[in-house]
Design an enzyme around this catalytic site. Structure first.
Site, PDB file in Angstrom:
ATOM      1  N   SER A 141       0.850  -1.186   0.000  1.00 45.52           N
ATOM      2  CA  SER A 141       0.000   0.000   0.000  1.00 45.52           C
ATOM      3  C   SER A 141       0.885   1.236   0.000  1.00 45.52           C
ATOM      4  O   SER A 141       1.976   1.230   0.586  1.00 45.52           O
ATOM      5  CB  SER A 141      -0.906   0.019   1.233  1.00 45.52           C
ATOM      6  OG  SER A 141      -1.527   1.284   1.384  1.00 45.52           O
ATOM      7  N   TYR A 155      -3.485  -0.489   9.613  1.00 40.46           N
ATOM      8  CA  TYR A 155      -3.315  -0.981   8.243  1.00 40.46           C
ATOM      9  C   TYR A 155      -1.931  -0.640   7.706  1.00 40.46           C
ATOM     10  O   TYR A 155      -1.248  -1.493   7.117  1.00 40.46           O
ATOM     11  CB  TYR A 155      -4.397  -0.361   7.355  1.00 40.46           C
ATOM     12  CG  TYR A 155      -4.341  -0.758   5.906  1.00 40.46           C
ATOM     13  CD1 TYR A 155      -4.800  -2.000   5.483  1.00 40.46           C
ATOM     14  CD2 TYR A 155      -3.845   0.119   4.943  1.00 40.46           C
ATOM     15  CE1 TYR A 155      -4.769  -2.362   4.142  1.00 40.46           C
ATOM     16  CE2 TYR A 155      -3.813  -0.233   3.602  1.00 40.46           C
ATOM     17  CZ  TYR A 155      -4.270  -1.468   3.209  1.00 40.46           C
ATOM     18  OH  TYR A 155      -4.233  -1.828   1.886  1.00 40.46           O
TER      19      TYR A 155
END
Length: 246
Positions: A141, A155
């Site tokens: 990410s 996350y």
């Protein structure tokens, strides 16, 4: 292009979104593809049908990425069905957001289990099958290297851990001719983060190219890393985020 003729690939979380686009692109490039799904059996079978329509072999395997035994077993099943394994794409992931004070133990455990442990276990199992020219590609990410908003630290932490794992595994497997890389998508139009969602305008405002990416954009980069053209690329991270991290 058909750069992957004769190759055999496993894509985790391949029933929809980025995972489905990756599975289809690898098949378009010539690979036979197995994919895993947790609940979306109908969507997984639709992707398999599209793969088979391209003249490739396709298989859908039910596997909960939070279950370590299921993760390891699906790699073996994929290799058996495909007749070997050349490419592993660790795509399955979950997002649990919110301020740190609001995280539950279940949120923490689930994030670590799916986003980190499953990648490690699948890569470990795949390594037993991969030979010269083998590929392990993980989906990270853009938040792994730069956190641009609050409420995403759990996350971001899980995806940042994959950077170290990728670099270390590249060293471990490099002598065998196996490359290991990580792709860092930015805002991509999927069910998890739709381009028409309530947070979309704020995300676009942070980009150099103020629009969401498409799953096919990510799939194209993965296909390159899976190909022979990327044989000298390993231990590397690739941002594909519209310039949010520039």
């Amino acid at each position: 292009m058909e750069r992957l003729i004769g190759k055999k690939a496993l894509v985790t979380g391949g029933s929809r979104g980025i995972g489905a686009a990756i599975a289809l692109r690898l098949a378009q490039e010539g690979a036979d593809v197995a994919l895993t799904y947790e609940r979306s059996q109908d969507k997984a079978q639709t992707v398999v049908g599209q793969i088979e329509a391209l003249g490739r072999k396709g298989f859908a395997l039910a596997a909960d990425s939070a279950d370590p035994e299921a993760v390891k077993a699906c790699v073996g099943k994929a290799a058996a069905l495909l007749g070997g394994l050349d490419i592993l794409v660790n795509n399955a992931g979950i997002f649990r957001g919110g301020p740190v004070a609001e995280w539950s133990l279940a949120d923490i455990d689930a994030t670590l289990a799916v986003n980190i442990r499953a990648v490690v276990l699948a890569s470990q199992a795949a390594a037993a099958h991969l030979g010269e020219g083998g590929r392990i590609i993980s989906i990270g990410s853009c938040l792994a290297e730069r956190v641009v908003e609050p409420g995403v630290s759990l996350y971001a932490m899980s995806k940042a851990a994959l950077i170290g794992f990728t670099k270390g595994l590249a060293r471990d497997l490099g002598p065998r001719g196996v490359t290991v890389n990580i792709v860092h998508p930015g805002s991509t139009d999927t069910d998890m983060n739709p381009a028409a969602g309530e947070r979309a305008d704020a995300q676009r405002a942070k980009m150099a190219i103020p629009r969401y990416g498409k799953p096919e954009d990510i799939a194209g980069l993965v296909a390159y890393l899976a190909s022979e053209e990327a044989r000298f690329v390993t231990g590397a991270g690739f941002a594909i985020d519209g310039g949010v991290n520039t």
